[in-house]
Design an enzyme around this catalytic site. Sequence first.
Site, PDB file in Angstrom:
ATOM      1  N   HIS A  60      18.093  25.364  40.672  1.00 28.60           N
ATOM      2  CA  HIS A  60      17.426  26.540  41.681  1.00 28.60           C
ATOM      3  C   HIS A  60      18.596  27.496  42.912  1.00 28.60           C
ATOM      4  O   HIS A  60      18.263  28.162  43.506  1.00 28.60           O
ATOM      5  CB  HIS A  60      16.453  25.651  43.022  1.00 28.60           C
ATOM      6  CG  HIS A  60      14.969  25.903  41.649  1.00 28.60           C
ATOM      7  ND1 HIS A  60      13.563  25.612  42.603  1.00 28.60           N
ATOM      8  CD2 HIS A  60      14.875  25.640  40.772  1.00 28.60           C
ATOM      9  CE1 HIS A  60      13.282  25.416  41.836  1.00 28.60           C
ATOM     10  NE2 HIS A  60      13.264  24.866  40.445  1.00 28.60           N
TER      11      HIS A  60
ATOM     12  N   HIS B 118      12.963  22.517  30.894  1.00 29.44           N
ATOM     13  CA  HIS B 118      12.225  21.630  30.299  1.00 29.44           C
ATOM     14  C   HIS B 118      11.883  20.516  29.452  1.00 29.44           C
ATOM     15  O   HIS B 118      11.006  19.350  29.211  1.00 29.44           O
ATOM     16  CB  HIS B 118      10.963  22.435  30.479  1.00 29.44           C
ATOM     17  CG  HIS B 118      10.545  23.685  31.547  1.00 29.44           C
ATOM     18  ND1 HIS B 118       9.894  24.159  30.688  1.00 29.44           N
ATOM     19  CD2 HIS B 118      10.813  22.933  32.763  1.00 29.44           C
ATOM     20  CE1 HIS B 118       9.927  24.860  32.488  1.00 29.44           C
ATOM     21  NE2 HIS B 118      10.591  24.945  33.418  1.00 29.44           N
TER      22      HIS B 118
END
Length: 730
Positions: free
Chosen positions: A104, A272
Amino acid sequence: MDDLTHVGGQPGSAGKCPVMHGALTETGDSVSRWWPKTLKLDILAQHDTRTDPMSKGFDYRTEVRSLDFEAVKADVHALMTDSQPWWPADWGHYGGLMIRLSWHAAGSYRAGDGRGGGAHGNQRFAPLNSWPDNANLDKARRLLWPIKKKYGNKLSWADLIVLAGNVAYDSMGLKTFGFGFGREDIWHPETDVYWGAEREWLAPSDQRYGDVDQPETMENPLSAVQMGLIYVNPEGVNGVPDPQKTADQVRETFERMGMDDEETAALTAGGHTVGKCHGNGDKALLGEEPEAAPLDDQGFGWINREQRGIGRDAVTGGPEGAWTSNPTVFDDGYFKMLLDHEWEITTSPAGAKQWKPIEIAEADMPVDVEDMTTPRMPMMTDADMAMKVDPIYRSYMEKFRADPAYFRDTFARAWFKLLHRDMGPKVRYIGPDVPAEDLIWQDPIPEGPTGYDVAALKAAIAGSGLSLQDMVATAWDSARTYRGSDLRGGANGARIRLAPQKDWAGNEPARLARVLSVLQPLADQAGASIADTIVMAGNLGVEQAAKAAGFDLELPFHPGRGDATDEQTDADSFRYLEPLADGFRNWLKKDYVVTPEEMLLDRSQLMGLTAPEMTVLVGGLRAMGANHDGSKDGVFTDREGALTTDFFVNLTDMANRWVPAGGNHYQIVDRATGQQKWTATRVDLVFGSNSILRAYAELYAQDDAGQKFVDDFAAAWTKVMEADRFDLRS
């Protein structure tokens, strides 16, 4: 003390308060509140010495070279399984949290203007520290604080935040591609970054699209679909599940981050493969984000004051659950889970839409983050389902599943690109783990020659017949592409002679080809690079202009620029560097909603210029007649080609008046005779209209300003020409 008690929240006498009441917060009025259309020059003064607490001689890039890199990595590695009771690690491993922290930070980068990214440690400051998508990353930074404290100024927050995710993948079984240190911290929010016009978090994404069903209509240079998100809404477009529509948004968003479809698919799968989402509770019980939290929370945000709120009960966003059976191991479990099951919509405890398998064996389910004997339902977001539904992404998922080694290599390279995209050329990477391979997205440039006869080449250019304007404009166009945001562009590499730059309208392709046809043979004959030769010619033009104004000037010149090839140039990615306007050469590609003077500020900030430097460059380029396509707008002089202060003298002369002539154009008229003397644009007149810029203009319009003007122009010009010479810096 009664007259001060209101400071602590009790009634008191505001009239006796010794502090400018409200003026130190957003509740106070300012120039921009009274006159909101005033051109704001603040972005040209951010990150100056007033916000930097380091001593004058401190150089991080020198300090970090003395860092014990292996010790730092070992400490970060040990942190991964050192679970703390105040924020326990999922399954005893902080890997997923640290990967999200790094992702992020780096993932806020956008190719459109090169802004965002993790290269400055900007995630510590608003608004990023309080974005909904960054919820609970404050916990990750606090977990890293003991390591930052230990290594002090030899290790920046920017490097540590990005390193944490890299080490996390190593600790979870992925052989990463490498790592480069060298990111320098900022000490103040990046006020130059436009994150969108919305005034509420997660406002409907329609607000930044011409048509939300056409992702390419997203407002430039934005890349995230909603305010406060890094990429796309995990629940679907505007929170409505529809995997194909989400796939379309994913494709546009990642392209705007500089990633192709294969890299996007690899990043999604690799991101993921480990970790989980946290939505096992009521989001309404979360407290304020860090920037809005009360003083006693000490910068901690999203605190659940009514329920446990940690471990299995943590709430970060909306979805809840892990993607794979083994979320602390980097394996191929993501493909098995996604492709081998059919999925249906469900709702998380936090109220978010997500997908669950219609049927799944208990043995294939992940276990509880605190009780390893209790199975939990896995989940997929709408963005994950996009990888299954979209035919292009699905083909990559199948390819990765069939060849795990290829997937690992593809992901490792894409992850490395994600972390380093905004660091600039590889010469800036520091440390033992810098990969030897040159990657095309690093804009590689071969080392340039330095042993040629500089004086002889300069003499040959002087006798070439090129005009001062030809030389100055070509050098400027070559160098102006530099972006301090991601350290791309600039004169080094001479990519102005390659596609796509040679065909950009702002570079006047016909004039450029003519000038290069003269300079290239001279460079070849001297054994110099064409990159050096272009800059040398520009310097010569400036020196000639100074001479014409009555001043002797010799600009500094450092040989060594190289010439990039087509094979070393990702032409598609360079489209983001094309100037749509250049106020310095008084040019607009077309009319825009944004004013020309605002576009001048944006260009100046990307080039790393201060407001005084911007001012002196505009005035000097006008005086030399270096406008695009020979335009006379703003050339307020009858001594064109001389480096005089005439632009400022005549702009501030009240014998003239300024008459709108339609659109971006104005006439400068003699008050006494009514005769037109010159023409101008908004960019010209803003230096007389804006009070700050007028102060600079008046400085250079003074009778004693000639020498200072030439000296200041020379310094600013050299700064632009050498902005990308990282080989001349530490």
